[in-house]
Design a protein around this motif. Sequence first.
Motif, PDB file in Angstrom:
ATOM      1  N   ILE A 228      53.648  56.504  24.665  1.00 35.88           N
ATOM      2  CA  ILE A 228      53.395  57.994  25.437  1.00 35.88           C
ATOM      3  C   ILE A 228      54.415  58.711  25.172  1.00 35.88           C
ATOM      4  CG2 ILE A 228      52.272  59.022  26.590  1.00 35.88           C
ATOM      5  CD1 ILE A 228      50.684  56.678  27.998  1.00 35.88           C
ATOM      6  N   VAL A 229      55.611  58.420  25.187  1.00 35.41           N
ATOM      7  CA  VAL A 229      56.439  59.550  24.665  1.00 35.41           C
ATOM      8  C   VAL A 229      56.589  60.308  24.020  1.00 35.41           C
ATOM      9  CG1 VAL A 229      59.400  59.648  24.745  1.00 35.41           C
ATOM     10  CG2 VAL A 229      57.340  58.456  26.426  1.00 35.41           C
ATOM     11  N   ASN A 230      56.727  58.393  22.280  1.00 39.28           N
ATOM     12  CA  ASN A 230      56.356  59.376  21.029  1.00 39.28           C
ATOM     13  C   ASN A 230      55.094  60.356  20.610  1.00 39.28           C
ATOM     14  OD1 ASN A 230      58.388  57.246  20.746  1.00 39.28           O
ATOM     15  ND2 ASN A 230      57.659  55.624  19.696  1.00 39.28           N
ATOM     16  N   LEU A 231      54.058  59.659  21.186  1.00 34.74           N
ATOM     17  CA  LEU A 231      52.618  60.941  20.948  1.00 34.74           C
ATOM     18  C   LEU A 231      53.376  62.130  21.295  1.00 34.74           C
ATOM     19  CD1 LEU A 231      50.318  58.156  21.594  1.00 34.74           C
ATOM     20  CD2 LEU A 231      50.681  58.836  18.645  1.00 34.74           C
ATOM     21  N   LEU A 232      53.740  62.574  22.699  1.00 35.93           N
ATOM     22  CA  LEU A 232      53.712  63.527  23.068  1.00 35.93           C
ATOM     23  C   LEU A 232      55.381  64.070  22.372  1.00 35.93           C
ATOM     24  CD1 LEU A 232      53.272  65.262  25.288  1.00 35.93           C
ATOM     25  CD2 LEU A 232      54.764  64.468  26.935  1.00 35.93           C
ATOM     26  N   GLY A 233      56.183  63.181  21.889  1.00 34.87           N
ATOM     27  CA  GLY A 233      56.985  64.357  21.203  1.00 34.87           C
ATOM     28  C   GLY A 233      56.282  64.796  20.037  1.00 34.87           C
TER      29      GLY A 233
ATOM     30  N   GLY B 281      50.226  44.956  19.100  1.00 34.33           N
ATOM     31  CA  GLY B 281      50.844  43.916  20.483  1.00 34.33           C
ATOM     32  C   GLY B 281      50.164  44.141  21.634  1.00 34.33           C
ATOM     33  N   PHE B 282      49.762  44.334  21.728  1.00 31.48           N
ATOM     34  CA  PHE B 282      48.566  45.225  23.154  1.00 31.48           C
ATOM     35  C   PHE B 282      47.135  44.439  23.358  1.00 31.48           C
ATOM     36  CE2 PHE B 282      51.557  48.799  24.919  1.00 31.48           C
ATOM     37  CZ  PHE B 282      52.533  48.223  24.835  1.00 31.48           C
ATOM     38  N   GLY B 283      46.577  44.200  21.785  1.00 32.47           N
ATOM     39  CA  GLY B 283      45.481  44.099  21.421  1.00 32.47           C
ATOM     40  C   GLY B 283      44.584  45.180  21.347  1.00 32.47           C
ATOM     41  N   ALA B 284      45.407  46.347  21.272  1.00 33.80           N
ATOM     42  CA  ALA B 284      44.645  47.527  21.029  1.00 33.80           C
ATOM     43  C   ALA B 284      45.194  48.029  18.796  1.00 33.80           C
ATOM     44  CB  ALA B 284      45.337  48.748  21.876  1.00 33.80           C
ATOM     45  N   ARG B 285      44.046  49.267  19.948  1.00 34.45           N
ATOM     46  CA  ARG B 285      43.870  49.785  17.859  1.00 34.45           C
ATOM     47  C   ARG B 285      44.546  51.442  17.822  1.00 34.45           C
ATOM     48  NH1 ARG B 285      39.104  46.248  17.835  1.00 34.45           N
ATOM     49  NH2 ARG B 285      38.374  48.803  18.785  1.00 34.45           N
ATOM     50  N   ILE B 286      44.777  51.697  17.053  1.00 36.95           N
ATOM     51  CA  ILE B 286      45.203  53.340  17.068  1.00 36.95           C
ATOM     52  C   ILE B 286      44.952  53.840  15.684  1.00 36.95           C
ATOM     53  CG2 ILE B 286      47.466  53.166  15.906  1.00 36.95           C
ATOM     54  CD1 ILE B 286      48.512  55.276  17.711  1.00 36.95           C
ATOM     55  N   SER B 287      44.409  55.272  16.102  1.00 39.82           N
ATOM     56  CA  SER B 287      44.087  55.703  15.183  1.00 39.82           C
ATOM     57  C   SER B 287      44.277  57.465  14.966  1.00 39.82           C
ATOM     58  CB  SER B 287      42.523  55.866  14.931  1.00 39.82           C
ATOM     59  OG  SER B 287      41.583  56.700  16.157  1.00 39.82           O
ATOM     60  N   ALA B 288      44.391  58.212  13.913  1.00 40.85           N
ATOM     61  CA  ALA B 288      44.727  59.615  14.290  1.00 40.85           C
ATOM     62  C   ALA B 288      43.468  60.211  12.769  1.00 40.85           C
ATOM     63  CB  ALA B 288      45.949  60.242  13.725  1.00 40.85           C
TER      64      ALA B 288
ATOM     65  N   ALA C 113      54.958  54.017  12.793  1.00 42.26           N
ATOM     66  CA  ALA C 113      55.034  52.799  12.617  1.00 42.26           C
ATOM     67  C   ALA C 113      55.143  51.842  13.470  1.00 42.26           C
ATOM     68  CB  ALA C 113      55.969  52.558  11.204  1.00 42.26           C
ATOM     69  N   ILE C 114      56.696  52.047  14.455  1.00 45.67           N
ATOM     70  CA  ILE C 114      56.825  51.485  15.375  1.00 45.67           C
ATOM     71  C   ILE C 114      55.286  51.546  16.642  1.00 45.67           C
ATOM     72  CG2 ILE C 114      58.366  51.494  17.336  1.00 45.67           C
ATOM     73  CD1 ILE C 114      60.373  51.746  15.697  1.00 45.67           C
ATOM     74  N   THR C 115      55.271  52.347  16.370  1.00 44.87           N
ATOM     75  CA  THR C 115      54.106  53.064  18.077  1.00 44.87           C
ATOM     76  C   THR C 115      52.828  51.915  17.854  1.00 44.87           C
ATOM     77  OG1 THR C 115      54.741  55.076  18.584  1.00 44.87           O
ATOM     78  CG2 THR C 115      52.146  54.530  19.097  1.00 44.87           C
ATOM     79  N   SER C 116      53.028  52.172  15.998  1.00 40.26           N
ATOM     80  CA  SER C 116      51.194  51.364  15.834  1.00 40.26           C
ATOM     81  C   SER C 116      51.561  49.640  16.065  1.00 40.26           C
ATOM     82  CB  SER C 116      50.952  51.422  14.347  1.00 40.26           C
ATOM     83  OG  SER C 116      50.092  50.910  13.652  1.00 40.26           O
ATOM     84  N   ARG C 117      53.020  49.315  15.390  1.00 44.35           N
ATOM     85  CA  ARG C 117      53.516  47.626  16.039  1.00 44.35           C
ATOM     86  C   ARG C 117      53.229  47.709  17.340  1.00 44.35           C
ATOM     87  NH1 ARG C 117      52.656  49.052  11.620  1.00 44.35           N
ATOM     88  NH2 ARG C 117      53.847  48.163   9.515  1.00 44.35           N
TER      89      ARG C 117
ATOM     90  N   PRO D  60      55.782  52.645   7.149  1.00 45.44           N
ATOM     91  CA  PRO D  60      56.940  52.773   7.619  1.00 45.44           C
ATOM     92  C   PRO D  60      57.631  53.813   6.698  1.00 45.44           C
ATOM     93  CG  PRO D  60      57.182  50.527   7.701  1.00 45.44           C
ATOM     94  CD  PRO D  60      56.159  51.070   6.973  1.00 45.44           C
ATOM     95  N   PHE D  61      58.602  55.324   7.057  1.00 45.68           N
ATOM     96  CA  PHE D  61      59.035  55.979   6.476  1.00 45.68           C
ATOM     97  C   PHE D  61      58.133  57.568   5.936  1.00 45.68           C
ATOM     98  CE2 PHE D  61      61.620  52.358   5.304  1.00 45.68           C
ATOM     99  CZ  PHE D  61      62.552  52.344   6.327  1.00 45.68           C
TER     100      PHE D  61
END
Length: 616
Positions: free
Chosen positions: A510-515, A588-595, A580-584, A564-565
């Motif tokens: 959440i910090v990465n996405l808010l930043g 790992g939580f068993g969740a899915r992220i999209s933009a 890339a780190i956020t996606s991994r 990455p990059f």
Amino acid sequence: MTMRGIPLWAWAAAAALYLAAAAAAMEFAWHRGLDALTDAGAHRLDLYAASLRSELGRYEILPALAARQDSIKTLLEAPRDSRRALLPAVNGYLEAVNKDAGSVAVDVIDLNGDVIAASNWNQPVSFVGTNVAYRPYFIDSISTGSGRFFGIGTNTGEPGLYFASAVRGGQKVLGAAAVKISVDPLEHAWRVPNEAAMVVDGNGVVVISTVPAWKFTALAPIAAQKQAQIQATRQYAGRKVEALGYERLDDWRNGAWFARLPDRAHPGRERRYLVMSRSAPQAGDAIMVVLDLSAARRQQQLAFAFVTGAFLIAALYALYAVQRRRVIAERLKAQDALQRANDRLEATVQQRTAALVTANERMQEEIDERARTEQKLRDSQQELVHAGKLAVLGQMAAGLTHEINQPLVAIRTLCDNARTFFERDQPAQAIANLERVGKLVENMAVLTAELKAFARKPETQTVPVPLGDAVAHARLIYEARIRDEGVHVDVDIAPDAIVEAEPGRLQQVIVNLLGNALDALAGRDERRIRIGARRADDPARVMFFIADNGPGIDPQVLAHLFEPFVTTKPRGHGLGLGLAITSRIVEGFGARISAANPDGGGAQFSIEFVAAESRQ
């Protein structure tokens, strides 16, 4: 001659034995089935007679009790023109008696056969004013003191049983009191599958029946003279009594007999039944039970199936024995060839086993090497995630320095003032300054605790985490930047938005996405960020999103955003590893992220989490 190795005479003898056994078994089963039906029918007749006797006994005394009421005698003794004043009390009494007894109606009849008072005096269909002088129950009650009669009501058209008792004034008969009861509860209680029950009156007419089509039909055709008498009493509401189509056939044991009657399930057809009868509590009436023969036929079918199955098993066993002798002979012939083939196979197996052992050793080495490689990869990924968090900490350092410097300056000033107040012997002002210093120190402790928790290496096990708490921690880290840059943050987190995650890693996501959202608002006149979470249509999932009103994401970059990059920031402002780190982490939580770029402008990142209780 033989068939499948068995002589034909043996097959013929077995067939004859089978036919004889099947016939004997079916006859025995038929007799046992009929005996069971007669036992059940006798038991049913006992129950029906008892229930009918109980039902009649409940109401038989009711007219006699009503005939003893002084108000009813007074009404019948009074002249016709003076009865009007007495009717309300009598009608009310009859209505109360009828309600308590649960009968259809209770009425009072004068010597002319006119109903002058009734429990249904105020109903749309009332017996008041009806003449029943032709009814046998009235005639019998006037002449003998009591009467009983089954018939169909002339006013209502509903069948019922009538009881009547003479009303006497001294030795003089003044009229009669009568009660009508319904037989519907009896018919309902007597309904049993594969069975029919009925009551036949002295005219041979079915007056109570669990088969509606059989009611008010006669077991035998009624002569014309008898039909005229029935019509005169209007016992069956003036309808002509038709014959049921009943035919008595052979007798059976225990007072039962076979009869042909209309099929209950298929109108227009006839069927054979087993019938039993017993005298009813009312003189001249009889209770009859009609039993379906399907149970006895099923016994026959079961006996036939049993005998057939036994003979089939015997035949199969005989065929098996013959075939087994053949197989044994062929097996002995093939045993030598099988032994030779087995020797050759053992030699081949030894060769193949040696090759498999060698291959297995090589495979085990490869598995060990792969396990070491995977462990190194996990360690590297863990360090990469931690490095990403430290990078975010570095980006936040400038804003946090301002947040810490301001309280430090204030603390220095408040401490100097407190010393001055103590020198002036003003302890109250000095203590107030020290309390303000304590509050500033507490605020700095909260901020540094959030930074320490954010920088700590994550746990390795997921636990239930409220999204509202994780968002609150992230906002606290960026609070100074949000305030200084004038960003309006709208948070709408449902109370039940609790997900399975590692708290530290979830906070980093959440910090990465808010930043990133704050970076996207640089240079915008109006800066807004929306954060929300609620249950998805699937109750096992929770949808989280964070959106901004920035310029959005380049469509060419959108498809590769989580690689990455890949970055949209200017050179020197990021390595492209954050998403890339956020996606991994999210995976790992068993969740899915999209933009995506919403229609209203800006960018939106969505995460579909696993709800916490879905893994309990």
